[in-house]
Design a protein around this motif. Sequence first.
Motif, short mmCIF file in Angstrom:
data_model
loop_
_atom_site.label_atom_id
_atom_site.label_comp_id
_atom_site.label_asym_id
_atom_site.label_seq_id
_atom_site.Cartn_x
_atom_site.Cartn_y
_atom_site.Cartn_z
N ALA A 1 46.48 35.93 40.49
CA ALA A 1 45.43 34.92 40.62
C ALA A 1 44.07 35.57 40.83
O ALA A 1 43.08 35.23 40.15
CB ALA A 1 45.76 33.97 41.77
N VAL A 2 44.01 36.52 41.75
CA VAL A 2 42.74 37.16 42.09
C VAL A 2 42.14 37.88 40.89
O VAL A 2 40.92 37.88 40.68
CB VAL A 2 42.97 38.13 43.28
CG1 VAL A 2 41.79 39.07 43.45
CG2 VAL A 2 43.21 37.34 44.56
N ARG A 3 42.98 38.49 40.07
CA ARG A 3 42.47 39.27 38.93
C ARG A 3 41.90 38.40 37.82
O ARG A 3 41.22 38.91 36.92
CB ARG A 3 43.58 40.17 38.39
CG ARG A 3 43.84 41.38 39.27
CD ARG A 3 44.79 42.36 38.62
NE ARG A 3 46.15 41.87 38.57
CZ ARG A 3 47.03 41.98 39.56
NH1 ARG A 3 46.67 42.57 40.70
NH2 ARG A 3 48.26 41.51 39.44
N LEU A 4 42.14 37.10 37.88
CA LEU A 4 41.53 36.20 36.90
C LEU A 4 40.05 35.93 37.19
O LEU A 4 39.32 35.42 36.34
CB LEU A 4 42.29 34.87 36.87
CG LEU A 4 43.70 34.91 36.25
CD1 LEU A 4 44.41 33.59 36.47
CD2 LEU A 4 43.60 35.22 34.75
N TRP A 5 39.64 36.25 38.39
CA TRP A 5 38.24 35.98 38.78
C TRP A 5 37.31 37.00 38.13
O TRP A 5 37.48 38.20 38.26
CB TRP A 5 38.13 36.05 40.29
CG TRP A 5 36.75 35.75 40.83
CD1 TRP A 5 35.81 36.64 41.23
CD2 TRP A 5 36.18 34.45 41.03
NE1 TRP A 5 34.68 36.00 41.66
CE2 TRP A 5 34.87 34.66 41.56
CE3 TRP A 5 36.63 33.16 40.82
CZ2 TRP A 5 34.03 33.60 41.87
CZ3 TRP A 5 35.79 32.10 41.13
CH2 TRP A 5 34.51 32.32 41.65
N ARG A 6 36.30 36.48 37.41
CA ARG A 6 35.27 37.34 36.82
C ARG A 6 33.93 37.07 37.46
O ARG A 6 32.97 37.70 37.14
CB ARG A 6 35.18 37.09 35.30
CG ARG A 6 36.46 37.40 34.53
CD ARG A 6 36.35 36.91 33.08
NE ARG A 6 36.30 35.45 33.00
CZ ARG A 6 35.25 34.76 32.56
NH1 ARG A 6 34.16 35.40 32.14
NH2 ARG A 6 35.29 33.44 32.53
N GLY A 7 33.82 36.16 38.31
CA GLY A 7 32.73 35.56 39.05
C GLY A 7 31.35 36.18 38.88
O GLY A 7 31.21 37.24 38.33
N PRO A 8 30.34 35.47 39.36
CA PRO A 8 30.45 34.11 39.93
C PRO A 8 30.77 33.07 38.86
O PRO A 8 30.41 33.25 37.70
CB PRO A 8 29.08 33.86 40.56
CG PRO A 8 28.15 34.79 39.83
CD PRO A 8 28.96 35.99 39.44
N ALA A 9 31.42 32.03 39.25
CA ALA A 9 31.88 31.01 38.32
C ALA A 9 30.70 30.28 37.69
O ALA A 9 29.78 29.84 38.39
CB ALA A 9 32.80 30.01 39.03
N LEU A 10 30.73 30.19 36.34
CA LEU A 10 29.73 29.41 35.58
C LEU A 10 28.31 29.73 36.00
O LEU A 10 27.46 28.84 36.15
CB LEU A 10 30.02 27.91 35.76
CG LEU A 10 31.39 27.44 35.27
CD1 LEU A 10 31.63 25.98 35.70
CD2 LEU A 10 31.51 27.57 33.77
#
Length: 647
Positions: free
Chosen positions: A154-163
């Motif tokens: 789950a954590v590795r899907l974060w490319r942040g910041p979102a949008l």
Amino acid sequence: MATTSPDSSACPPSGPVSLAILGPLEAHDGPARLDLGPLKQRIVLGLLLCRANKTVAVSELSDALWDDEPPVTARKNLATYVSALRRTLRLGFEGDGAKAGASRGRLSHRGPGYVLEVEAEQVDVLAFDRFAAAGRGAARRGDTVAAARDLGRAVRLWRGPALAELQEVPAIAAEAEKLTDRYLAAYEDWVEAELALGRHAELVEDLAELVRDNPFRERLRHAQMLALYRCGRQAEALAQFDAMRLRLARDLGLRPSPVLARLYEAILAADRNLLPEPAGRQKLQARSTGAPTRLFRDLDDFTGRGSDLRRLLAALGAAGPGRIAVITGPVGIGKTALAAHCAHRLGDRFPGGRVAVRLRAPDGGALPAPAVLGELLRGVGTVGALPRGTEARAALLREHTAGGRTLFVLDDVASGSQASSILALVGDSSLILTARRLLGAVDSAVHVRLGALAIQESLALLERIIGPQRIAADPGAARRLMEFCDGLPLAVRIVGLKLAGLRHLTLARYAGRLADEDRRLDELAVGGLDIRPRLAAAYRDLEREDQRILRYLAGTGRGEFSAADVSVVSGAGGVHAERAVERLVEANFVVVGGGRPAGIGALGFDASGPAGFEPGFPEVELHSQIPDQYFSIPTLIQLFLRAPGPR
């Protein structure tokens, strides 16, 4: 309103497009990145993806696109954006072949708005939620390896910041903030699983960045402190607590949580329980539910208390549930050390586990019962969200400890009422309670009241800290040092640690410094160990009138007195004076003697009273009416009470 039919030639029957909002808004058809069109079209897609599989009202989409001033053609323009998105993303719509729509997703007009129906495999945020839920489920089952794996996905899907490129739109910014909170919560769960598996070295750099960006998230700070400590960076770990404490005080007027404060104390004490389990034990625990052990550190140089320890071991090791032992004594007398020393020797007797918690908040007040139960539940291995109510937590704790003998060490009980309330909630678990004052309300218990160490015991402890050579070089100075410590193991330990750290400081020179009563308490401090604040915390627990009486009696410079003396000082009758003395004895500020020694007369005060004390007591000479019974105030407490300034 009718929707515009998509161009069927743009929707070949191939795999679904992948969509991502946990970073910049993106869409991919295999390896190819798709052009999502103009800004307003991307705003529509971003908001629909934030509410994937839920209807988003036309009015919400309109407000996001045009604030409060939509054009006359707003609905038509919105329909155009939706139609373009269907073509670009190869989405179906309601009525456009249920089978095909289910495989590639649908963007349909439904009720008051539009709904984007997609599978978890298509959208990163849905996959994120699925992996996070799986990881938390594994954690609740005690499978730390699976929890770390799934939460890591789950954590590795974060490319942040979102949008990030759309956050000038208030509705998108609000959704992005929620996504960030979900990510941080999952990251905290993941990093705790990683730490449980001993993978601390890989976490330090990422944690530092996240803590900088989120300075008030205490779980992140907790994980950072623990990771730093396990990497051998104790000073940096302690500095992180200080940074958090100062930031909370300055910006919010708050203090760190009890959990963070306890970690700070454990790091300061180099608690071995903070170190990760060996790899073999971690794998075993991932497959079975072994007895949890979360105790305070057992001091390698623990000295004395032989008869007290034997009594505790006999009482707690006896057959039957619900055995209770109470250890009381003044500040610095070694209550916690004895409790830990005893608990570490009872592993075979308590297959259900052994858990220690502190019962005071960082401000010195009593920790509320729900917080105590929460700590105990975490200690016995409970993961996931805890119920909120006291009774619900107590029921869960009894369920977790049923069928297995469990020992709880409840350290620094604030009062008899707190002890009684906790005892009523923990079921048949055995308990060791420590407290500064007597706990007469705890019945059916073995009560151990600790007194001062004898000089020889104090010297033995000092020798274990600094070695026998320095004591042998000047035994007279060593003895004087121990006399200045009042038989308090904490004071002896402070003296030993200071001498061990300052090899140039001779015992004689240090004894000379301690001989100065005006600076003795200042000298009894090293690192995070300090006598004065602990005395101050205990003093604040006293009733105000008892504080006043105690200060006045200490101000005479002698410290010996009788109940009749207190009667004159307080203006109360004999019964009330005796009760005041008893309260001070129960609080361990006053010790009982057998009789006034030869050469010591009644306390005499001149008309002005002791120097530096507030007026208000009568101008009298006190004469004991009970010559065969007297009480005294230990020297270090006298020095604390006579010092100028607030306490």
